[in-house]
Design an enzyme around this catalytic site. Sequence first.
Site, PDB file in Angstrom:
ATOM      1  CG  ASP A 177      -2.015   2.345   6.354  1.00  0.00           C
ATOM      2  OD1 ASP A 177      -2.329   1.975   5.186  1.00  0.00           O
ATOM      3  OD2 ASP A 177      -2.592   3.343   6.836  1.00  0.00           O
ATOM      4  CG  ASP A 182      -1.626   7.767   1.187  1.00  0.00           C
ATOM      5  OD1 ASP A 182      -0.807   8.819   1.612  1.00  0.00           O
ATOM      6  OD2 ASP A 182      -1.871   7.611   0.171  1.00  0.00           O
ATOM      7  CG  ASP A 197      -2.009   1.214   1.467  1.00  0.00           C
ATOM      8  OD1 ASP A 197      -2.333   1.565   0.499  1.00  0.00           O
ATOM      9  OD2 ASP A 197      -2.193   1.541   2.705  1.00  0.00           O
TER      10      ASP A 197
HETATM   11 MG   LIG Z   1      -2.858   2.904   3.578  1.00  0.00          MG
END
Ligand SMILES: [Mg+2]
Length: 257
Positions: free
Chosen positions: A204, A27, A25
């Site tokens: 995340d 961010d 991923d």
């Molecule tokens: Mg993310």
Amino acid sequence: MARYVTAETSASLLSGRSRLFFILDYDGVLVEIAPTPDMAVPDSRLLSLLARLGQREDTTVAVVSGRAPEDLARLLPVPGISIIGCHGAAEVCGKEITWLVDLPVPGLSDIAALARWLTAGRRGFLVEEKGAAVALHYRLAEPAEAAYVLRELAAHAAQVIGACGLEVMAGRRVLEVRHPRASKGAAVTELVARFPGWPVCFGDDYTDEEAFQAVSGQGTGVLVARADRSTMAGYRLSSPREVRRFLELVTERKEST
Ligand SMILES: [Mg+2]
């Protein structure tokens, strides 16, 4: 719950695998979450690390993000890696973007207009139209005001969302309405079928859980989070800094063998 590991431990756990496929991923994984999306930019060291991994025969790199594909093309000018944007709805190749769903997506412009109307004159909100998704960012908004706007949006958008078969996803201080086939899980399943190597999937956010599920049993899921939470990932690294350390260790180890 995921087992907390350091970069060193996770790198050694994977040292027996001859080929690795990193699915990352953006961010919160490659870069720290920033107050606004345009503040989360990669540094040159990260770009060269991804390029080195992308060039190697025994490692493959894909970035799968909810970001607009145009953002990813601009932020990650890295040859030799796969880039998937808008939660799996678009593929980026150099400056070229291929949409994997039909645009415009019915109902999304209504949702964007509604979000703009609800947030007009209010501070700390950002409405982002990303092709196959609309995101309402509220990281910088007052919590009470954010709660009010989200409640109003849910009430007013429910009919359009239902009629157009759209999906709603809550992320880290962002609410997204998206095309039902804009799915990180489907994108990761397709990538795993396309590329060789043991998949190691980093995320995340709650949207990454479908990606962890896609590699469950046939790869390794790594949650990037400072605190433990319920997750499909088997392991947890604490921060983007640890992810980078992990990728550096893997590169060094492979270059020395
Ligand atoms: Mg993310």
